[in-house]
Scaffold this motif. Structure first.
Motif, PDB file in Angstrom:
ATOM      1  N   PHE B 185      92.326  16.482  58.095  1.00 44.89           N
ATOM      2  CA  PHE B 185      91.045  16.493  57.378  1.00 44.89           C
ATOM      3  C   PHE B 185      91.158  16.030  55.931  1.00 44.89           C
ATOM      4  N   LEU B 186      92.350  16.014  55.346  1.00 50.85           N
ATOM      5  CA  LEU B 186      92.443  15.766  53.903  1.00 50.85           C
ATOM      6  C   LEU B 186      92.529  14.273  53.587  1.00 50.85           C
ATOM      7  N   ASP B 187      91.695  13.848  52.660  1.00 52.03           N
ATOM      8  CA  ASP B 187      91.750  12.472  52.148  1.00 52.03           C
ATOM      9  C   ASP B 187      93.187  12.168  51.700  1.00 52.03           C
ATOM     10  N   PRO B 188      93.801  11.091  52.229  1.00 52.05           N
ATOM     11  CA  PRO B 188      95.191  10.800  51.862  1.00 52.05           C
ATOM     12  C   PRO B 188      95.362  10.563  50.361  1.00 52.05           C
ATOM     13  N   ALA B 189      94.272  10.269  49.660  1.00 58.21           N
ATOM     14  CA  ALA B 189      94.378  10.046  48.214  1.00 58.21           C
ATOM     15  C   ALA B 189      94.581  11.345  47.435  1.00 58.21           C
ATOM     16  N   VAL B 190      94.334  12.481  48.086  1.00 59.67           N
ATOM     17  CA  VAL B 190      94.494  13.762  47.395  1.00 59.67           C
ATOM     18  C   VAL B 190      95.985  14.088  47.271  1.00 59.67           C
ATOM     19  N   ALA B 191      96.413  14.361  46.051  1.00 59.63           N
ATOM     20  CA  ALA B 191      97.827  14.664  45.804  1.00 59.63           C
ATOM     21  C   ALA B 191      98.116  16.124  46.125  1.00 59.63           C
ATOM     22  N   ILE B 192      99.276  16.370  46.764  1.00 54.52           N
ATOM     23  CA  ILE B 192      99.732  17.730  47.051  1.00 54.52           C
ATOM     24  C   ILE B 192     101.070  17.927  46.351  1.00 54.52           C
ATOM     25  N   HIS B 193     101.144  18.928  45.498  1.00 57.09           N
ATOM     26  CA  HIS B 193     102.405  19.219  44.798  1.00 57.09           C
ATOM     27  C   HIS B 193     102.795  20.670  44.974  1.00 57.09           C
ATOM     28  N   ALA B 194     104.076  20.916  45.177  1.00 54.09           N
ATOM     29  CA  ALA B 194     104.587  22.285  45.066  1.00 54.09           C
ATOM     30  C   ALA B 194     104.606  22.651  43.583  1.00 54.09           C
ATOM     31  N   MET B 195     104.232  23.901  43.279  1.00 52.42           N
ATOM     32  CA  MET B 195     104.108  24.305  41.882  1.00 52.42           C
ATOM     33  C   MET B 195     104.317  25.816  41.807  1.00 52.42           C
ATOM     34  N   ALA B 196     105.040  26.248  40.786  1.00 51.63           N
ATOM     35  CA  ALA B 196     105.268  27.691  40.634  1.00 51.63           C
ATOM     36  C   ALA B 196     103.938  28.387  40.322  1.00 51.63           C
ATOM     37  N   PRO B 197     103.763  29.637  40.790  1.00 50.81           N
ATOM     38  CA  PRO B 197     102.480  30.326  40.599  1.00 50.81           C
ATOM     39  C   PRO B 197     102.020  30.382  39.146  1.00 50.81           C
ATOM     40  N   ALA B 198     102.942  30.641  38.202  1.00 52.44           N
ATOM     41  CA  ALA B 198     102.526  30.775  36.800  1.00 52.44           C
ATOM     42  C   ALA B 198     101.873  29.487  36.310  1.00 52.44           C
ATOM     43  N   GLU B 199     102.495  28.370  36.647  1.00 56.88           N
ATOM     44  CA  GLU B 199     101.939  27.077  36.239  1.00 56.88           C
ATOM     45  C   GLU B 199     100.629  26.787  36.976  1.00 56.88           C
ATOM     46  N   MET B 200     100.608  27.140  38.249  1.00 53.65           N
ATOM     47  CA  MET B 200      99.429  26.884  39.077  1.00 53.65           C
ATOM     48  C   MET B 200      98.194  27.579  38.499  1.00 53.65           C
ATOM     49  N   VAL B 201      98.367  28.830  38.074  1.00 51.45           N
ATOM     50  CA  VAL B 201      97.245  29.613  37.560  1.00 51.45           C
ATOM     51  C   VAL B 201      96.625  28.933  36.338  1.00 51.45           C
ATOM     52  N   SER B 202      97.456  28.270  35.556  1.00 52.39           N
ATOM     53  CA  SER B 202      96.925  27.622  34.348  1.00 52.39           C
ATOM     54  C   SER B 202      96.365  26.238  34.649  1.00 52.39           C
ATOM     55  N   ASP B 203      96.608  25.742  35.857  1.00 55.76           N
ATOM     56  CA  ASP B 203      96.271  24.357  36.182  1.00 55.76           C
ATOM     57  C   ASP B 203      94.985  24.204  36.996  1.00 55.76           C
ATOM     58  N   VAL B 204      94.728  25.144  37.916  1.00 53.75           N
ATOM     59  CA  VAL B 204      93.702  24.884  38.942  1.00 53.75           C
ATOM     60  C   VAL B 204      92.335  25.450  38.548  1.00 53.75           C
ATOM     61  N   ASP B 205      91.304  24.941  39.258  1.00 55.67           N
ATOM     62  CA  ASP B 205      89.940  25.470  39.121  1.00 55.67           C
ATOM     63  C   ASP B 205      89.691  26.603  40.123  1.00 55.67           C
ATOM     64  N   ILE B 206      90.275  26.434  41.306  1.00 60.51           N
ATOM     65  CA  ILE B 206      90.104  27.426  42.370  1.00 60.51           C
ATOM     66  C   ILE B 206      91.480  27.747  42.929  1.00 60.51           C
ATOM     67  N   LEU B 207      91.745  29.039  43.052  1.00 61.76           N
ATOM     68  CA  LEU B 207      93.027  29.496  43.584  1.00 61.76           C
ATOM     69  C   LEU B 207      92.757  30.329  44.837  1.00 61.76           C
ATOM     70  N   CYS B 208      93.446  29.990  45.935  1.00 62.45           N
ATOM     71  CA  CYS B 208      93.340  30.799  47.159  1.00 62.45           C
ATOM     72  C   CYS B 208      94.684  31.490  47.381  1.00 62.45           C
ATOM     73  N   VAL B 209      94.637  32.792  47.565  1.00 63.99           N
ATOM     74  CA  VAL B 209      95.852  33.567  47.779  1.00 63.99           C
ATOM     75  C   VAL B 209      95.783  34.142  49.187  1.00 63.99           C
ATOM     76  N   ALA B 210      96.731  33.759  50.024  1.00 62.84           N
ATOM     77  CA  ALA B 210      96.734  34.211  51.418  1.00 62.84           C
ATOM     78  C   ALA B 210      98.183  34.328  51.861  1.00 62.84           C
ATOM     79  N   THR B 211      98.769  35.471  51.560  1.00 60.57           N
ATOM     80  CA  THR B 211     100.183  35.691  51.872  1.00 60.57           C
ATOM     81  C   THR B 211     100.329  36.884  52.822  1.00 60.57           C
ATOM     82  N   SER B 212     101.534  37.069  53.301  1.00 58.65           N
ATOM     83  CA  SER B 212     101.869  38.260  54.084  1.00 58.65           C
ATOM     84  C   SER B 212     102.735  39.196  53.244  1.00 58.65           C
ATOM     85  N   VAL B 213     102.430  39.289  51.956  1.00 59.50           N
ATOM     86  CA  VAL B 213     103.199  40.173  51.080  1.00 59.50           C
ATOM     87  C   VAL B 213     103.177  41.601  51.650  1.00 59.50           C
ATOM     88  N   ALA B 214     104.301  42.275  51.540  1.00 59.50           N
ATOM     89  CA  ALA B 214     104.404  43.617  52.116  1.00 59.50           C
ATOM     90  C   ALA B 214     103.605  44.629  51.292  1.00 59.50           C
TER      91      ALA B 214
END
Lengths: 365, 365
Positions: B185-214
């Motif tokens: 479904f994703l437009d191939p022009a959309v860039a996907i980067h791995a990024m540490a959470p601290a940096e991500m929080v300062s970078d994005v407009d929308i953050l989705c958190v969906a983990t299996s943290v204990a």
């Protein structure tokens, strides 16, 4: 990863092959064993909950979960709609049971619950009656001649030498059709008579009450003269406000609920204070010798229906299904090469896995 | 009287024919409509309950009932076993949904719930984000790259002009496989980067958190510098003791729960006092104009998963099934000429009714 589906037609086949007497006999013994070994630390049975409504027809849909730790989780969904036989030609009670694997949550089996519910309710009355009724009981009374009365009588014939059956229903058609509905298991020598409740109470050794009496309209008979002993299986009271047995009889009798909390909310025990209620079905099964003295007096089994009974019945039917190779393997749940990819199947190379959905039971992976 | 079964293979067919974008678009609109017209007097949604255990693997099986009065009753049974992908190659979340007719209790339809749960959880985040996130949001962050992250991103791409996606998972394999899992479904022009959470929080407009943290191990990121606005879809917190979002962020943000009581017991709202929690998803949908001002600040959607979302998704999939003639009619429940006779099928003249159990969907009575 597939689910074993046992439909009504599959259950029909199982009953025809095994015989309804054999199934009822095993169910009674398995239920007695399960009660004997019941440990609330191992098996959690929360009180059932449900939706109750008056429209479009008075009814309820309830859920009855059970967890046997590390072994299986059961979810029974059961509908009770007393107008269904009259206005839709459907059974009052419709239900299904799902069995889940608590190591991963998958649905292992799905079984039609209507026949199973009728069978296990009969078996529960047989187990209770074997402990609380006079051992020479030969006269059985049935107030309410619907689906439940058939399995009540059947189960009792497996553990007592039943020679006479007295029946009563406010619907003459239900009384008239009753003999035909029990011919598959009842000795033709056993006499069946219609009898008014007042006379029945004074005549029988064991009375089963299973009606669709409306909330607030009970009891369905009066407490008058009885023999020195009488055991009552109170089956129909399973809803707040719905009762069948007169309070005066309950107060004069030893009352055993199947599940105390549920019986106090939904059963005949609604009419009693806590100290007026006896031990539950687990206790009288585990210490049956202590209750032998009750058999020569008045006793009541307050049967609201308990998920442990459903578990025993479901496991028995699944055993027969395996033995006979009956049932369908249905691929209901999502399978995936990558459990992290809910859209995996959109990829073209996945086409070969979008394959047949139904396989015969013997072909299971 | 038969039950429409929609298996994973049937859902696959529906998605292939309708297209996953069209389904997600409709689901988002239907959910918004359902929230807009939601009336608790008409639709009863009790808080879910369930069995929680540590053995053989940590997990839970829950039941989520819903009654839309005089229309339908829904029972979702959902298992959550976070070790399943690793040790059994099964999805963390397995579930099924049964739809019942409250006029008689019969099981009308049974649908695999794994795909449906992922889709509706994405749609709920899209509905909440459309109200609470900055309308020009183009950078999406995903902490946790499991099955739910795929539909979170998909749903957001349907309502925002997503141009960059930052991802993080403690499992490198989940990060590595993510691009392949969104290519459908994703437009191939959309860039996907791995990024540490601290940096991500300062970078994005929308953050989705969906983990299996204990339980007890959260939060899964720290609250540091953000842009002037940030909307968080907090998806994984759905269990007492399980949280993902730092309390400091929650206290600084406007927090909208999907279902208040459930979120206070199981969601991020466990960390908050009642007066620290904002309006629920129904309220912000019904009065969305009042919340426009929130879009330029910090907002959190506390998504625990609500049965209304499941009902909307199930009804939509059943509509497609009817339109395309997909699904199987399965005769699960007991049919009978005489609803009072559970043993009717033992009579020989009943043999012709013990007939075929499976029919194609188009052949339904």
């Amino acid at each position: 990863m597939s689910t074993l589906l046992l439909s009504c037609a599959d259950l029909r086949q199982i009953v025809r092959r095994a015989g309804v007497d054999e199934i009822m006999d095993r169910l009674i013994e398995r239920l007695a064993d399960a009660l004997m070994s019941y440990d609330p630390e191992r098996t959690e049975i929360p009180m059932r909950a449900g939706f109750h409504y008056e429209k479009p027809f008075a009814g309820l849909i309830e859920w009855m979960p059970l967890l046997e730790k590390q072994r299986s989780m059961l979810m029974k969904v059961v509908g009770y709609h007393p107008e269904s036989p009259g206005n839709q030609r459907l059974p009052t009670i419709l239900s299904n049971l799902g069995k889940y694997d608590p190591s991963n949550g998958r649905l292992v089996a799905l079984v039609d619950g209507t026949f199973l519910t009728a069978m296990r309710t009969g078996a529960a009355s047989a187990v209770a009656s074997r402990i609380l009724a006079h051992p020479d009981s030969s006269r059985v009374g049935l107030i309410g001649c619907g689906a439940q009365s058939v399995t009540q009588l059947h189960a009792l014939t497996r553990v007592f030498g039943v020679r006479e059956v007295q029946i009563h229903d406010i619907d003459p058609a239900a009384e008239a059709s009753f003999p035909a509905r029990v011919r598959s298991f009842l000795d033709p020598a056993v006499a069946i008579h219609a009898m008014a409740p007042a006379e029945m109470v004074s005549d029988v050794d064991i009375l089963c009450v299973a009606t669709s009496v409306a909330i607030g309209a009970g009891p369905v008979f009066e407490f008058g003269q009885t023999r020195p002993w009488l055991h009552v299986n109170a089956v129909g009271s399973d809803f707040p406000g719905k009762i069948e047995v007169p309070k005066s009889l309950l107060l004069a009798a030893y009352v055993c609920p199947d599940a105390l909390d549920q019986a106090r909310r939904e059963g005949e025990c609604q009419q009693l204070l806590l100290d007026q209620i006896g031990h539950d079905l687990v206790a009288i099964t585990q210490r049956s010798a202590d209750f032998v003295g009750k058999r020569t007096g008045l006793t009541v089994f307050d049967s609201t229906g308990w998920a442990l009974e459903d578990q025993v019945a479901m496991d028995l039917l699944l055993e027969y299904a395996r033995k006979f190779g009956i049932g369908s393997q249905v691929q209901i749940e999502q399978i995936s090469n990558d459990p992290r990819d809910p859209y995996e199947f959109l990829c073209p190379d996945d086409a070969q896995r979008a394959d047949k959905q139904m396989r015969p039971a013997g072909d299971a992976a």
